[in-house]
Design a protein around this motif. Structure first.
Motif, PDB file in Angstrom:
ATOM      1  N   TRP A 115     -12.114  -0.807   3.655  1.00  0.00           N
ATOM      2  CA  TRP A 115     -10.663  -1.515   3.245  1.00  0.00           C
ATOM      3  C   TRP A 115      -9.766  -1.293   4.612  1.00  0.00           C
ATOM      4  N   ASP A 118      -5.693  -4.781   4.138  1.00  0.00           N
ATOM      5  CA  ASP A 118      -5.458  -6.198   3.684  1.00  0.00           C
ATOM      6  C   ASP A 118      -6.744  -7.063   3.230  1.00  0.00           C
ATOM      7  N   SER A 119      -8.156  -6.549   3.738  1.00  0.00           N
ATOM      8  CA  SER A 119      -9.306  -7.268   3.152  1.00  0.00           C
ATOM      9  C   SER A 119     -10.383  -6.309   2.972  1.00  0.00           C
ATOM     10  N   GLU A 189      -6.374  -8.380  -3.577  1.00  0.00           N
ATOM     11  CA  GLU A 189      -5.257  -8.971  -3.907  1.00  0.00           C
ATOM     12  C   GLU A 189      -4.566  -7.755  -4.536  1.00  0.00           C
ATOM     13  N   ARG A 192      -3.676  -4.696  -2.008  1.00  0.00           N
ATOM     14  CA  ARG A 192      -2.760  -4.770  -1.099  1.00  0.00           C
ATOM     15  C   ARG A 192      -1.284  -4.402  -1.785  1.00  0.00           C
ATOM     16  N   ARG A 224      -3.179   1.147   7.247  1.00  0.00           N
ATOM     17  CA  ARG A 224      -2.252   0.537   6.263  1.00  0.00           C
ATOM     18  C   ARG A 224      -1.444  -0.507   7.060  1.00  0.00           C
ATOM     19  N   LEU A 225      -0.872  -1.669   6.385  1.00  0.00           N
ATOM     20  CA  LEU A 225      -0.227  -2.852   6.800  1.00  0.00           C
ATOM     21  C   LEU A 225       1.169  -2.202   7.288  1.00  0.00           C
TER      22      LEU A 225
END
Length: 244
Positions: A115, A118-119, A189, A192, A224-225
């Motif tokens: 992971w 994001d995906s 999803e 996220r 992480r984003l």
């Protein structure tokens, strides 16, 4: 939420679903002298107490194998322990963080994913009759998705699956009650959202009609984003989190 000595933080959740017994199990262990950590998730074959016991034995044995020996050694140790019992079988995935990523070994249809915030990238390949025929361009049926071609008790060492993700990534382990109910896109999803984790996947699988035990384990949700704070999951009410 758990922290294993100086190793990754992790969270796990499981639910019995419509089955009579929860035959899934997870475990994690850090060697206090080396800091090496091992994660495992097993799914018992069948819906009875011998299946549940086999899963618990498999994960508790696998995580005690030093990470330096590799996932195949952990699978072999779990196999010896399960075969020492008079009955019961399971499928098993073992993951060991290394070089910023993970090495994984498995039998059956439990899965490991990397992971990146994001995906999800699936590291394992299902050992099922459906996958066997699919890879040969032949027609499959829904029932084939649930017929495993390897298990802890029966697999030969040459049949142990092996994969690695040698880049910084989080780790997700799931039983088929999660990943055969939710698509990979649906799982990504959910993840996220910064507050979501293992228990959210299990809850979503149950809401989507999972007909099996549903279990997920997440470790070290990084990178992480940008700008997103991603705490590890706690155990949701009505679900069970556990470690070896």
């Amino acid at each position: 939420m758990h922290r294993l000595a100086t190793g990754p933080r992790w969270g796990a959740a499981t639910a019995r679903g419509p089955r009579s017994v929860n035959a899934d199990a997870t475990a994690a262990y850090t060697d206090p002298s080396t800091g090496e950590v091992v994660f495992a998730l097993a799914d018992g074959v069948g819906d009875d107490r011998t299946a549940a016991r086999a899963a618990r034995i498999a994960v508790s044995t696998a995580v005690r194998v030093p990470a330096s020996q590799g996932p195949a050694a952990a699978l072999a140790a779990a196999q010896r322990a399960v075969r020492a019992e008079p009955g019961g079988d399971c499928v098993l995935v073992v993951a060991m963080p290394v070089d910023g990523g993970y090495r994984a070994g498995w039998v059956g249809d439990v899965r490991a994913y990397a992971w990146d915030g994001d995906s999800l990238r699936q590291l394992t390949r299902d050992h099922t009759l459906a996958q066997y025929f699919r890879e040969r361009g032949q027609v499959t049926t829904p029932r084939m998705e649930h017929l495993v071609t390897t298990s802890v008790r029966t697999a030969r060492p040459a049949e142990f699956g092996a994969a690695e993700a040698l880049v910084p990534a989080g780790l997700l382990l799931t039983s088929d009650g999660v990943h055969k109910t939710l698509t990979r896109a649906a799982m990504a999803e959910l993840l996220r959202l910064p507050e979501n984790g293992a228990h959210d996947l299990v809850t979503a699988a149950l809401a989507a009609g999972s007909q099996d035990n549903a279990t997920a384990l997440m470790a070290d949700l990084a990178p992480r984003l940008p700008g997103a704070a991603t705490p590890l999951p706690t155990v949701a009410p009505g679900l069970t989190g556990f470690a070896g």
